[in-house]
Design an enzyme around this catalytic site. Structure first.
Site, short mmCIF file in Angstrom:
data_model
loop_
_atom_site.label_atom_id
_atom_site.label_comp_id
_atom_site.label_asym_id
_atom_site.label_seq_id
_atom_site.Cartn_x
_atom_site.Cartn_y
_atom_site.Cartn_z
CB SER A 104 -0.93 0.01 1.21
OG SER A 104 -0.17 0.02 2.41
CG HIS A 118 -4.61 4.88 -1.79
ND1 HIS A 118 -5.64 4.14 -2.35
CD2 HIS A 118 -4.13 4.13 -0.77
CE1 HIS A 118 -5.77 3.01 -1.70
NE2 HIS A 118 -4.88 2.96 -0.74
CG HIS A 152 -9.68 8.08 -14.65
ND1 HIS A 152 -10.45 7.17 -13.97
CD2 HIS A 152 -9.72 9.22 -13.91
CE1 HIS A 152 -10.96 7.74 -12.88
NE2 HIS A 152 -10.53 8.98 -12.83
#
Length: 348
Positions: A104, A118, A152
């Protein structure tokens, strides 16, 4: 389910070792790339052990040239009793010993024109139950439509290497998951998110049965993806991160900003902290399984602020964020976005 289907839905024989090696490699690749981008900051590593089983390594960069703070974690944990956050979602896993591994990352840049970002990719097993989960999302403060579209498009391309229908579900699932219900806004401009992917049933396995992601998933019907498909998906998406983020940094790192922009960045970082402490399932899982608290809360920004009753000035650059970029959008197909962003110099 036929025996052939049963066989197809089994994990690889060395599934745990392969999943662990994948997320370790992603941690190494991302840390190396980020140090090269920052030019000054270096990650400091701490290894830790979990008394109940397993451990990990936490890497944190502080006060770099680009990043005020960033952390990239790896964990491999196991135990005999699952936490309530898992049992409530997958009750069939109850009573089995379990294993989980993942990486992470959260990065908090200094410049308000560079978005916070993130990433998380993980693998879980408990008896006959297994799944992959993960995703990446972007949280700008002074957003640009071109940056959002680039982020994206990179993650859509990664999903498309496995199946072109995946992004149709994973994009709206991300908008749904990273949503602050108490603020009625998304955490940022989204990206992709998926969970509980075990190669069977419908793609969407979230909690909103009537949401956009669920409806699209129902239209697509059941999918048969095996362990290798989902392993390759995690790898492709993880490796898409640096190409999705580095060009944004290069475009924005030299933009000048004032105390006004810095104050707004810190104010919006408060929203980021609210989500991670109130809604994020990874935080809840880590705390419920007695993970390393410092590593679990590494995602929080080094500085943030709250202001009672704050409202951005009408038609301001700050209002553009809350009016457009904290609401789910069809970033590629909605042409009205370009006109709205052009008015605020948020299109380049």
């Amino acid at each position: 389910m036929s025996s052939l289907q049963d066989q197809a839905n089994l994990p690889a024989k060395n599934s745990r070792d392969r999943a662990k090696k994948l997320v370790l490699a992603l941690q190494d690749e991302i840390c190396g790339g980020l140090e090269a981008i920052d030019e000054e900051g270096k990650f400091l590593e701490e290894s830790w052990e979990r008394p109940e089983g397993g451990g990990g390594r936490s890497r944190v960069l502080k006060n770099g040239k680009i990043f005020e703070q960033g952390g990239v974690n790896f964990s491999e944990v196991h135990g005999n009793e699952l936490p309530p956050s898992i049992i409530s979602q997958r009750p069939e896993a109850k009573g089995h010993s379990w294993f989980a591994t993942g990486t992470s990352m959260v990065l908090h840049p200094k410049n308000p024109y560079i978005p916070t970002v993130h990433l998380n990719y993980r693998y879980f097993e408990a008896g006959p139950v297994w799944w992959f989960g993960g995703g990446a999302d972007l949280t700008p403060f002074y957003p640009y439509l071109s940056d959002t579209r680039h982020f994206h498009s990179c993650h859509k391309a990664a999903c498309d290497t496995i199946n072109e229908d995946l992004h149709k579900v994973f994009k709206p699932w991300c908008d749904e998951y990273f949503f602050l219900k108490h603020r009625n806004e998304t955490r940022g401009v989204g990206g992709i998110f998926y969970d509980y992917q075990d190669g069977s049933g419908m793609l969407y396995k979230g909690q909103n049965a009537h949401g956009k992601a669920s409806n699209i998933s129902k239209e697509l019907g059941n999918y048969s993806l095996n362990w290798e498909n989902l392993f390759s998906l995690a790898k492709a998406c993880g490796q898409a991160f640096l190409p999705s983020y580095e060009p944004i940094i290069k475009k924005r790192k030299n933009q000048n900003f004032s105390e006004k922009e810095r104050d707004f960045q810190l104010y919006r970082r408060g929203r980021y902290a609210e989500f991670n402490l109130v809604w994020d399932r990874g935080t809840i899982f880590g705390l419920q399984t007695n993970g390393r608290t410092e590593s679990i809360l590494m995602s929080l920004p080094p500085l943030a602020r709250w202001e009672y009753g704050y409202k951005p000035k009408e038609n301001s650059r700050e209002a553009l964020l809350t009016d457009l970029f904290t609401k789910p959008q069809d970033w590629f197909t909605d042409k009205s976005l370009e006109e709205r962003c052009l008015t605020h110099q948020a299109l380049d």
